[in-house]
Scaffold this active site. Structure first.
Site, PDB file in Angstrom:
ATOM      1  N   PRO A 127       0.789  -1.226   0.000  1.00 21.51           N
ATOM      2  CG  PRO A 127      -0.137  -1.113   2.126  1.00 21.51           C
ATOM      3  CD  PRO A 127       0.499  -2.069   1.176  1.00 21.51           C
ATOM      4  CG  ASN A 128      -0.282   4.315   1.170  1.00 17.19           C
ATOM      5  OD1 ASN A 128      -1.239   4.844   0.621  1.00 17.19           O
ATOM      6  ND2 ASN A 128      -0.379   3.747   2.359  1.00 17.19           N
TER       7      ASN A 128
ATOM      8  NE  ARG B 195       3.948   6.526   1.343  1.00 14.06           N
ATOM      9  CZ  ARG B 195       4.259   5.353   1.914  1.00 14.06           C
ATOM     10  NH1 ARG B 195       4.796   4.383   1.205  1.00 14.06           N
ATOM     11  NH2 ARG B 195       3.997   5.153   3.172  1.00 14.06           N
TER      12      ARG B 195
ATOM     13  CE1 TYR C  74       8.822   5.041   2.822  1.00 14.42           C
ATOM     14  CE2 TYR C  74       7.221   6.821   3.076  1.00 14.42           C
ATOM     15  CZ  TYR C  74       7.762   5.625   3.503  1.00 14.42           C
ATOM     16  OH  TYR C  74       7.257   4.999   4.614  1.00 14.42           O
TER      17      TYR C  74
ATOM     18  CG  ASN D   5       8.309  -2.136   0.472  1.00 13.16           C
ATOM     19  OD1 ASN D   5       7.775  -2.273   1.581  1.00 13.16           O
ATOM     20  ND2 ASN D   5       8.834  -0.985   0.074  1.00 13.16           N
TER      21      ASN D   5
ATOM     22  CB  ALA E 204       1.391   0.106   6.316  1.00 13.39           C
TER      23      ALA E 204
ATOM     24  CG  HIS F  47       5.122  -2.225  10.252  1.00  9.21           C
ATOM     25  ND1 HIS F  47       6.436  -2.634  10.255  1.00  9.21           N
ATOM     26  CD2 HIS F  47       5.065  -1.164   9.386  1.00  9.21           C
ATOM     27  CE1 HIS F  47       7.147  -1.847   9.460  1.00  9.21           C
ATOM     28  NE2 HIS F  47       6.331  -0.957   8.911  1.00  9.21           N
TER      29      HIS F  47
ATOM     30  CG  ASP G 104      -0.298 -17.433   8.319  1.00  7.55           C
ATOM     31  OD1 ASP G 104       0.764 -17.593   8.952  1.00  7.55           O
ATOM     32  OD2 ASP G 104      -1.406 -17.343   8.870  1.00  7.55           O
TER      33      ASP G 104
ATOM     34  CD  GLU H 283      10.980  -7.481   6.030  1.00  4.80           C
ATOM     35  OE1 GLU H 283      11.673  -8.374   6.574  1.00  4.80           O
ATOM     36  OE2 GLU H 283      10.293  -6.668   6.663  1.00  4.80           O
TER      37      GLU H 283
ATOM     38  CG  HIS I 161      11.067  -2.378   4.629  1.00  4.08           C
ATOM     39  ND1 HIS I 161       9.693  -2.358   4.525  1.00  4.08           N
ATOM     40  CD2 HIS I 161      11.386  -3.531   5.256  1.00  4.08           C
ATOM     41  CE1 HIS I 161       9.208  -3.456   5.087  1.00  4.08           C
ATOM     42  NE2 HIS I 161      10.202  -4.185   5.537  1.00  4.08           N
TER      43      HIS I 161
ATOM     44  CB  SER J 297      12.384   4.335   5.041  1.00  6.88           C
ATOM     45  OG  SER J 297      11.358   3.488   5.576  1.00  6.88           O
TER      46      SER J 297
ATOM     47  NE  ARG K 239       9.860   5.977   8.722  1.00  8.29           N
ATOM     48  CZ  ARG K 239       8.936   5.805   7.776  1.00  8.29           C
ATOM     49  NH1 ARG K 239       9.116   4.877   6.845  1.00  8.29           N
ATOM     50  NH2 ARG K 239       7.857   6.560   7.750  1.00  8.29           N
TER      51      ARG K 239
ATOM     52  NE  ARG L 293       6.678   4.284  10.087  1.00  9.68           N
ATOM     53  CZ  ARG L 293       5.626   4.412   9.284  1.00  9.68           C
ATOM     54  NH1 ARG L 293       5.294   3.432   8.473  1.00  9.68           N
ATOM     55  NH2 ARG L 293       4.882   5.511   9.285  1.00  9.68           N
TER      56      ARG L 293
HETATM   57  C1  DQA Z   1       8.124   0.969   3.930  1.00  4.48           C
HETATM   58  C2  DQA Z   1       8.222   1.201   5.440  1.00  4.48           C
HETATM   59  C3  DQA Z   1       6.871   0.991   6.102  1.00  4.48           C
HETATM   60  O1  DQA Z   1       6.965   1.208   7.497  1.00  4.48           O
HETATM   61  C4  DQA Z   1       5.845   1.950   5.545  1.00  4.48           C
HETATM   62  O2  DQA Z   1       4.574   1.697   6.095  1.00  4.48           O
HETATM   63  C5  DQA Z   1       5.799   1.963   4.060  1.00  4.48           C
HETATM   64  C6  DQA Z   1       7.032   1.808   3.295  1.00  4.48           C
HETATM   65  C7  DQA Z   1       9.434   1.312   3.203  1.00  4.48           C
HETATM   66  O3  DQA Z   1       9.567   0.923   2.042  1.00  4.48           O
HETATM   67  O4  DQA Z   1      10.300   1.997   3.769  1.00  4.48           O
HETATM   68  O5  DQA Z   1       4.743   2.184   3.469  1.00  4.48           O
HETATM   69  O6  DQA Z   1       7.871  -0.410   3.707  1.00  4.48           O
END
Ligand code: DQA
Length: 144
Positions: A9-10, A17, A22, A73, A76, A79, A86, A97, A99, A101, A106, A110
């Site tokens: 998401p996002n 954003r 980011y 990735n 959110a 977390h 699963d 995995e 990320h 950031s 942070r 997170r």
């Molecule tokens: C993220 C870090 C997450 O905590 C956050 O909710 C994101 C992006 C990252 O790529 O740094 O949406 O996964």
């Protein structure tokens, strides 16, 4: 080798954003960067982005027997989502995995990652380069 790259998401709003966290590059820029990285590494890549947890679970299930590895990735959902954890465990594909950031530097909420338990590696805080590193890691360690 065929790798599925999943963004949660996002991530579609990259560039808009919180650019101080980011960066100013867009999701399309990320897609191009990932395609280029895969080409250089000599692997096939497909990309998927969704804001919905169920759609991410569905694509992970779909990956079984069709892909050799996953770069994810979960944004959110990292977390919060036992469902994504699963699904990754169920398909048992090597997953990295990523990320953009560094969530561990942070807010405290997170700091937990549910998906980490099902991943062979976590790469955080390296921006777009983290995806490249993840693709290369899968290629070097899990090529078929
Ligand atoms: C993220 C870090 C997450 O905590 C956050 O909710 C994101 C992006 C990252 O790529 O740094 O949406 O996964």
């Amino acid at each position: 080798m065929k790798i599925l790259v999943i963004n949660g998401p996002n991530i579609n709003l990259l560039g808009l954003r919180e650019p101080e966290i980011y960066g100013r590059q867009s999701y399309d820029d990320l897609v191009n960067f990932i395609r280029e990285s895969a080409k250089k590494a000599g692997v096939e890549v497909e990309l998927f982005q969704s804001n919905s947890e169920g759609a991410i679970v569905d694509i992970i299930q779909y990956a079984r027997g069709r892909f050799d590895g996953i770069v994810i990735n979960p944004a959110a959902y990292t977390h919060t989502s036992i469902a994504i954890l699963d699904a990754l465990k169920a398909v048992a594909l090597p997953a990295v995995e990523v990320h953009l950031s560094d969530p561990s530097a942070r807010e405290e909420y997170r700091h937990v990652s549910y998906v980490r338990e099902a991943c062979v590696k976590t790469i955080a805080g390296k921006g777009f380069d983290g995806y490249k590193e993840a693709i290369e890691y899968l290629k070097n360690n899990f090529s078929v």
